[in-house]
Design an enzyme around this catalytic site. Structure first.
Site, short mmCIF file in Angstrom:
data_model
loop_
_atom_site.label_atom_id
_atom_site.label_comp_id
_atom_site.label_asym_id
_atom_site.label_seq_id
_atom_site.Cartn_x
_atom_site.Cartn_y
_atom_site.Cartn_z
N SER A 127 -2.77 -0.64 -6.63
CA SER A 127 -2.61 -1.69 -5.64
C SER A 127 -3.33 -1.29 -4.35
O SER A 127 -4.54 -1.05 -4.37
CB SER A 127 -1.12 -1.96 -5.41
OG SER A 127 -0.92 -3.14 -4.68
N GLY B 75 1.30 -0.07 -1.61
CA GLY B 75 2.05 -0.63 -0.49
C GLY B 75 1.12 -1.30 0.49
O GLY B 75 1.36 -1.27 1.70
#
Length: 538
Positions: free
Chosen positions: A227, A137
């Protein structure tokens, strides 16, 4: 992918949060000791589960400052459900990795977000490897409170201890106020640009001090993340405060070569103060929730361009992987990986028209990503890709180019810098393609998460649940567990996986079957090397 799937997943998670199924049949819930007090968990498929254990105090009391340990408690604290997620806008609460909500329909935003979750086979001081997952995120949104991160299957599969956690995000964790603060307040805000990272350090200190009581080995701690979680791992590798708290690293589609400069971070902080109608002279009011509420701070997020770690010369004395790999973690074994089609989800999920481009439209669409292309002309790039991949459509070329220049480039650079440092490094590319929607997603950003956790059932809308997919999940998860236990991913049943070097560039291709190739996509690698790399966001 559709309303029915979203509702089904939400119902599954809500049921698991409100009434843990293992609790129904377990007459003596497990109790473990921590340095703050005892905690009570529950049993799920023979795995002991503890959710929402505080590793830090409510950050409302330490706004823009390093976290502190929680106040000890007496008696036994029930740890049966996830703790709150870090403050973030409502629109950020969707996890695009599986097109399913991260948690129940109304997740709780709270500054009291420093909680972690533990899955363990036994409370027996069994010296099991410990796998600590840091969620993605970017640095601004999401949480670990989702079914795809459930640790039951991974803990059972590898006789391992699994830990997930939440920490401060966006401006709560990365608002650099040090250069705006008047001298009288400078000490209070000197670490404000990296408090989210310091939360992670505190969580790893909790693991060091407590995980033996949960059957884990504090000398065999793997940190891994996807990520933004991978980028956080890369940043931890360069932080003196984190040195010695982890012993292996795996980053999944997450790189962090450079941090934000103090100049740019200060500009963001000034914009946030303006949105809040505050000045440096009234900066101290930020630390008081009674004067500036959590909701008001969330409302000011839009004023900032980017929230992430700051090269402040203190907490983060160097850029994470620039101009070289961090020396303080040179001997830590590391796996770096990306997916073959990152941007089919990263970019394509919000712009369906990109899947039906024609050749006339392609140059203009690539120009939107000029910052990653350097001085290379879009025409020459397109010509190269059409010669290398004559079967590609215009959309295929768009996603291949943006994946290579935007997402893959950073991982290549980190891998090369680790190789020059002679650090024990292995590189992979996840090439197994999603079968859903006619295969349009390829191997997109986030697809490797459910494979790592062996949780395909929670991501079936992206992965499917075929025997072929499950075979790959078993192989991928077993390799992760072996790496956590031994510091080397090579194991029986896996093709020999050499360390990465600059001569052959051996790369594991996670596909069916898994195989190792030397310098796959070598022509693309040589092309992207001609463009300067810019860290997304910074």
């Amino acid at each position: 992918m559709n309303r029915r799937r979203l509702l089904q997943t939400s119902a599954l998670l809500t049921a698991g949060t409100i009434l843990p199924k293992g609790l129904l049949a377990w007459t003596a819930p497990p109790v473990a000791s921590t340095n703050s007090g005892k905690v009570r968990g529950f049993v799920d498929q023979d795995i002991l589960v503890f959710k929402g254990i505080p590793y830090g105090a409510d950050t409302a009391s330490t706004r823009f400052a390093p976290p502190v340990r929680p106040q000890p408690w007496t008696g036994i604290r029930d740890c049966l459900s996830f703790g709150p997620q870090a403050p973030q806008p409502i629109h950020a609460r969707q996890d695009r990795s599986t097109f399913a909500p991260l948690d129940a329909a109304s997740p709780v935003n709270s500054e009291d977000c420093l909680h972690l979750n533990v899955w363990t086979p036994a409370l027996d001081h069994g010296k099991r490897p410990v796998l600590v997952y840091i969620h993605g995120g970017a640095y601004s949104s999401s949480s670990s409170n989702g079914p795809v991160y459930d640790g039951v299957r991974l803990a059972r599969r590898g006789d391992a201890v699994i830990v997930t956690l939440n920490h401060r995000l966006n401006l709560f964790g990365y608002l650099y106020l040090a250069e705006l603060a008047p001298p009288s307040l400078s000490d209070l805000f000197r670490d404000s640009g990296n408090t989210g990272q310091l939360d992670l350090v505190l969580a790893l200190e909790w693991v060091r001090d407590n995980i033996a009581n949960f059957g884990g080995d504090p000398s065999r701690v793997l940190i891994f993340g996807q990520s933004g979680g991978g980028a956080k791992c890369a940043t931890l590798m360069s932080m003196p405060a984190a040195a010695g708290l982890f012993h292996r690293v795996m980053t999944m589609s997450g790189q962090q070569l450079t941090a934000t400069t103090p100049e740019h971070a200060t500009a963001t902080a000034a914009a946030v103060l303006k949105a809040l109608e505050l000045t440096p002279s009234t900066l101290d009011s930020l630390r008081d929730p009674g004067k500036v509420s959590m909701e008001r701070l969330v409302g000011a997020l839009h004023a900032g361009h980017y929230y992430g770690p700051v090269h402040d010369g203190r907490t983060l004395p160097h850029d994470p992987f620039s101009p070289e790999a961090p020396s303080i973690s040179a001997n830590v074994p590391m796996i770096l990986g990306n997916t073959h089609d990152e941007t089919r989800l990263l970019i394509g999920a919000s712009n369906p028209a990109l899947f039906s481009l024609d050749w006339a439209q392609l140059p203009a669409q690539l120009e939107h990503y000029r910052q990653f292309l350097g001085d290379l002309s879009t025409g020459s790039i397109i010509s190269d890709y059409r010669s290398w991949y004559p079967a590609y459509s215009a959309s295929d070329v768009f996603f291949a180019v943006t994946t290579a220049f935007r997402s893959w480039h950073g991982m290549v650079i980190e891998s090369e810098r680790r190789a020059r440092q002679n650090g024990p490094t292995w590189v992979y590319n996840f090439t197994w393609k999603s079968p859903v929607d006619g295969g349009k997603w390829g191997a997109p950003h986030t697809i490797d998460i459910p494979f790592a956790f062996d949780n395909l059932e929670f991501a079936a809308s992206m992965t499917g649940t075929s025997p072929d997919a499950q075979r790959l999940a078993s192989q991928y998860a077993d390799t992760l567990l072996h790496f956590a236990r031994h510091g080397d991913p090579n194991r029986p049943g896996l093709p020999p996986w050499p360390r990465y070097d600059l001569t052959k560039r051996p790369t594991m291709l996670w596909d069916s079957p898994a195989r190792v190739e030397d310098d796959p996509r070598g022509e693309e690698r040589k092309l992207i090397a001609k463009a300067p790399y810019i860290q997304p966001g910074t």
